[in-house]
Design a protein around this motif. Structure first.
Motif, PDB file in Angstrom:
ATOM      1  N   LEU A   1      66.394 -23.647   8.041  1.00 41.90           N
ATOM      2  CA  LEU A   1      67.457 -23.505   7.045  1.00 41.90           C
ATOM      3  C   LEU A   1      68.014 -24.896   6.781  1.00 41.90           C
ATOM      4  O   LEU A   1      68.437 -25.587   7.729  1.00 41.90           O
ATOM      5  N   ALA A   2      67.959 -25.310   5.515  1.00 41.42           N
ATOM      6  CA  ALA A   2      68.500 -26.623   5.140  1.00 41.42           C
ATOM      7  C   ALA A   2      69.866 -26.417   4.482  1.00 41.42           C
ATOM      8  O   ALA A   2      69.983 -25.653   3.520  1.00 41.42           O
TER       9      ALA A   2
ATOM     10  N   LEU B   1      63.189 -22.653   4.313  1.00 41.29           N
ATOM     11  CA  LEU B   1      61.828 -23.210   4.194  1.00 41.29           C
ATOM     12  C   LEU B   1      60.932 -22.487   5.204  1.00 41.29           C
ATOM     13  O   LEU B   1      61.157 -22.581   6.412  1.00 41.29           O
ATOM     14  N   THR B   2      59.905 -21.804   4.710  1.00 38.71           N
ATOM     15  CA  THR B   2      59.099 -20.963   5.620  1.00 38.71           C
ATOM     16  C   THR B   2      57.902 -21.696   6.218  1.00 38.71           C
ATOM     17  O   THR B   2      57.408 -21.297   7.267  1.00 38.71           O
TER      18      THR B   2
ATOM     19  N   ALA C   1      62.459 -32.114   7.040  1.00 35.26           N
ATOM     20  CA  ALA C   1      63.291 -33.200   6.490  1.00 35.26           C
ATOM     21  C   ALA C   1      62.561 -33.884   5.329  1.00 35.26           C
ATOM     22  O   ALA C   1      63.156 -34.170   4.284  1.00 35.26           O
ATOM     23  N   LYS C   2      61.259 -34.105   5.519  1.00 35.00           N
ATOM     24  CA  LYS C   2      60.465 -34.753   4.460  1.00 35.00           C
ATOM     25  C   LYS C   2      60.509 -33.903   3.182  1.00 35.00           C
ATOM     26  O   LYS C   2      60.739 -34.420   2.079  1.00 35.00           O
ATOM     27  N   GLU C   3      60.350 -32.592   3.355  1.00 34.42           N
ATOM     28  CA  GLU C   3      60.342 -31.698   2.193  1.00 34.42           C
ATOM     29  C   GLU C   3      61.724 -31.675   1.517  1.00 34.42           C
ATOM     30  O   GLU C   3      61.840 -31.740   0.298  1.00 34.42           O
ATOM     31  N   VAL C   4      62.785 -31.632   2.312  1.00 37.95           N
ATOM     32  CA  VAL C   4      64.145 -31.580   1.739  1.00 37.95           C
ATOM     33  C   VAL C   4      64.460 -32.878   0.993  1.00 37.95           C
ATOM     34  O   VAL C   4      65.024 -32.854  -0.104  1.00 37.95           O
ATOM     35  N   ASP C   5      64.052 -34.011   1.578  1.00 40.27           N
ATOM     36  CA  ASP C   5      64.274 -35.288   0.872  1.00 40.27           C
ATOM     37  C   ASP C   5      63.606 -35.265  -0.503  1.00 40.27           C
ATOM     38  O   ASP C   5      64.203 -35.616  -1.521  1.00 40.27           O
TER      39      ASP C   5
ATOM     40  N   ASP D   1      57.060 -22.542  -0.536  1.00 44.24           N
ATOM     41  CA  ASP D   1      57.585 -21.974   0.724  1.00 44.24           C
ATOM     42  C   ASP D   1      59.106 -21.891   0.779  1.00 44.24           C
ATOM     43  O   ASP D   1      59.677 -21.691   1.859  1.00 44.24           O
ATOM     44  N   VAL D   2      59.773 -22.045  -0.361  1.00 41.35           N
ATOM     45  CA  VAL D   2      61.242 -21.922  -0.347  1.00 41.35           C
ATOM     46  C   VAL D   2      61.577 -20.432  -0.523  1.00 41.35           C
ATOM     47  O   VAL D   2      61.526 -19.894  -1.636  1.00 41.35           O
ATOM     48  N   ALA D   3      61.868 -19.778   0.593  1.00 41.90           N
ATOM     49  CA  ALA D   3      62.031 -18.312   0.577  1.00 41.90           C
ATOM     50  C   ALA D   3      63.326 -17.890  -0.122  1.00 41.90           C
ATOM     51  O   ALA D   3      63.398 -16.847  -0.753  1.00 41.90           O
TER      52      ALA D   3
END
Lengths: 87, 87
Positions: A3-4, A47-48, A57-61, B33-35
């Motif tokens: 969870l971000a 994010l699953t 973190a890389k994906e959220v950035d 993958d963002v659920a």
């Protein structure tokens, strides 16, 4: 799964008219002691696929830079929580 | 002096079209993958008069109910931090 919790705010140097409007409204309602008002957006993304905190973190950035934040005017910070999926 | 960190979000039962639009945009950008996406407002208010946490909480509740949150559609939660003013 992660969870971000993402906060996106205007940079300090950028005037936020919406925050100013809130402060003016508070003054009119009689709240004289509100010295400052900051206003921003708050996202929670589940994010699953991310297998590690670094990967999440890389994906959220990337998501913030490409979509959630206008990097010219806004800055962002976030916390990541690992979610345990019940078997 | 107290710093109130206030989150205002749509209630679960209320559809948030903006959050849906963000999720659709993320899918288009390839983030399959963002659920789920939650989107809300985040306020930081500096309260200069409150003499106790209880007094600050009372003021923040009033401010949220009267201005920051539409209590029919939104819910709010907040944290309070005491700010030490340098002498």
């Amino acid at each position: 799964m992660y969870l971000a919790k993402i906060h996106v705010n205007y940079k300090r140097s950028i005037l936020n008219p919406e925050a100013q409007a809130v402060q003016t409204a508070l003054l009119r309602l009689g709240y004289q002691d509100v010295a400052s008002v900051k206003l921003g957006k708050y996202f929670e993304l589940k994010l699953t696929n991310a297998q590690s905190k670094e990967q999440a973190a890389k994906e959220v950035d990337e998501i913030c830079d490409r979509l959630l934040a206008n990097v010219n005017m806004e800055s962002y910070y976030y916390q990541l929580e690992e979610l345990v999926v019940a078997e």
